[in-house]
Design a protein around this motif. Sequence first.
Motif, PDB file in Angstrom:
ATOM      1  N   ARG A   1       0.895  -1.456  -0.238  1.00  0.00           N
ATOM      2  CA  ARG A   1       0.059  -0.015   0.106  1.00  0.00           C
ATOM      3  C   ARG A   1       1.002   1.174  -0.042  1.00  0.00           C
ATOM      4  NH1 ARG A   1      -4.005   2.705   4.549  1.00  0.00           N
ATOM      5  NH2 ARG A   1      -4.957   4.117   3.174  1.00  0.00           N
ATOM      6  N   LEU A   2       2.061   1.300   0.912  1.00  0.00           N
ATOM      7  CA  LEU A   2       2.829   2.405   0.977  1.00  0.00           C
ATOM      8  C   LEU A   2       3.553   2.598  -0.591  1.00  0.00           C
ATOM      9  CD1 LEU A   2       4.540   1.874   4.155  1.00  0.00           C
ATOM     10  CD2 LEU A   2       2.975   3.757   3.665  1.00  0.00           C
ATOM     11  N   GLU A   3       3.897   1.412  -1.413  1.00  0.00           N
ATOM     12  CA  GLU A   3       4.392   1.435  -2.528  1.00  0.00           C
ATOM     13  C   GLU A   3       3.670   2.281  -3.668  1.00  0.00           C
ATOM     14  OE1 GLU A   3       7.556  -2.107  -2.282  1.00  0.00           O
ATOM     15  OE2 GLU A   3       5.770  -2.392  -3.114  1.00  0.00           O
ATOM     16  N   THR A   4       2.436   1.972  -3.550  1.00  0.00           N
ATOM     17  CA  THR A   4       1.402   2.199  -4.479  1.00  0.00           C
ATOM     18  C   THR A   4       0.951   3.803  -4.159  1.00  0.00           C
ATOM     19  OG1 THR A   4       0.126   0.329  -4.409  1.00  0.00           O
ATOM     20  CG2 THR A   4      -1.021   2.393  -5.040  1.00  0.00           C
ATOM     21  N   LEU A   5       1.061   4.217  -2.749  1.00  0.00           N
ATOM     22  CA  LEU A   5       0.696   5.721  -2.456  1.00  0.00           C
ATOM     23  C   LEU A   5       1.982   6.479  -2.792  1.00  0.00           C
ATOM     24  CD1 LEU A   5      -0.768   5.321   1.233  1.00  0.00           C
ATOM     25  CD2 LEU A   5      -1.820   6.325  -0.897  1.00  0.00           C
ATOM     26  N   ILE A   6       3.031   5.937  -2.743  1.00  0.00           N
ATOM     27  CA  ILE A   6       4.379   6.833  -3.220  1.00  0.00           C
ATOM     28  C   ILE A   6       4.292   7.036  -4.932  1.00  0.00           C
ATOM     29  CG2 ILE A   6       6.747   6.589  -3.423  1.00  0.00           C
ATOM     30  CD1 ILE A   6       6.869   5.307  -0.741  1.00  0.00           C
ATOM     31  N   ARG A   7       4.082   5.856  -5.473  1.00  0.00           N
ATOM     32  CA  ARG A   7       3.619   5.923  -6.894  1.00  0.00           C
ATOM     33  C   ARG A   7       2.951   6.861  -7.267  1.00  0.00           C
ATOM     34  NH1 ARG A   7       4.726   0.191  -7.023  1.00  0.00           N
ATOM     35  NH2 ARG A   7       2.234   0.121  -7.118  1.00  0.00           N
ATOM     36  N   ASN A   8       1.629   6.791  -6.930  1.00  0.00           N
ATOM     37  CA  ASN A   8       0.613   7.837  -6.956  1.00  0.00           C
ATOM     38  C   ASN A   8       0.875   9.340  -6.622  1.00  0.00           C
ATOM     39  OD1 ASN A   8      -1.076   5.629  -7.574  1.00  0.00           O
ATOM     40  ND2 ASN A   8      -2.227   5.800  -5.860  1.00  0.00           N
TER      41      ASN A   8
END
Length: 206
Positions: free
Chosen positions: A174-181
Amino acid sequence: MAQAKINAKMNDKGKFTRTMSMADRSGRLLENLDQIEMRVEAFREEATAMEQERESLIEMIQSIQNSQEMRNICDGEREELSLTASRLMGRALTVHVSVDTIRSGQQEEALKKAIAMIDEIAGKLLEDMEASRRRLQALHAACVTDAPPVPVDQKFQTVVISCALEDQKKIKRRLETLIRNVDNAEKTIKVMDNQTVDHSSLANGK
């Protein structure tokens, strides 16, 4: 497989019959359960992979819908591509895959704390995107084993370590997805700023 021990006894008709000992029956049942356990774990891993694939597909569709490339095409093509993306999103959302995690009371509390810490930052993304990205990176650094190039949020690390292993993996994703976003949003904002500057320069004859 260990060879089963066979007991022979005479029945009422004077003929010998063969029966398994209780230990042999128990051993066979245990062997069957061991095989089933391996299949259950493989099944859970496959379901988890499907769950991750669903998340990945949804993220990819959203990325295309919000991409700068989508803004740089003509209205007719944009409408057609938007309809296609919406159709794919709708089909992806019809798939529901859920792998429940067995947690202790302590792990349940740790998960709630971790989610609350992430949600707090996610709720402030629009207020200060750069500061939020640094905080998300600090949380993500707490989830990796390799020495990260950014500071580690020690408090979050303590919380994550107390979570179930499956939850730790989901938190990291989830953190990786947020950072990418956030990164994608920053790129879009920069492109739009550059276009604004270009238009202003043209209007001023520069």
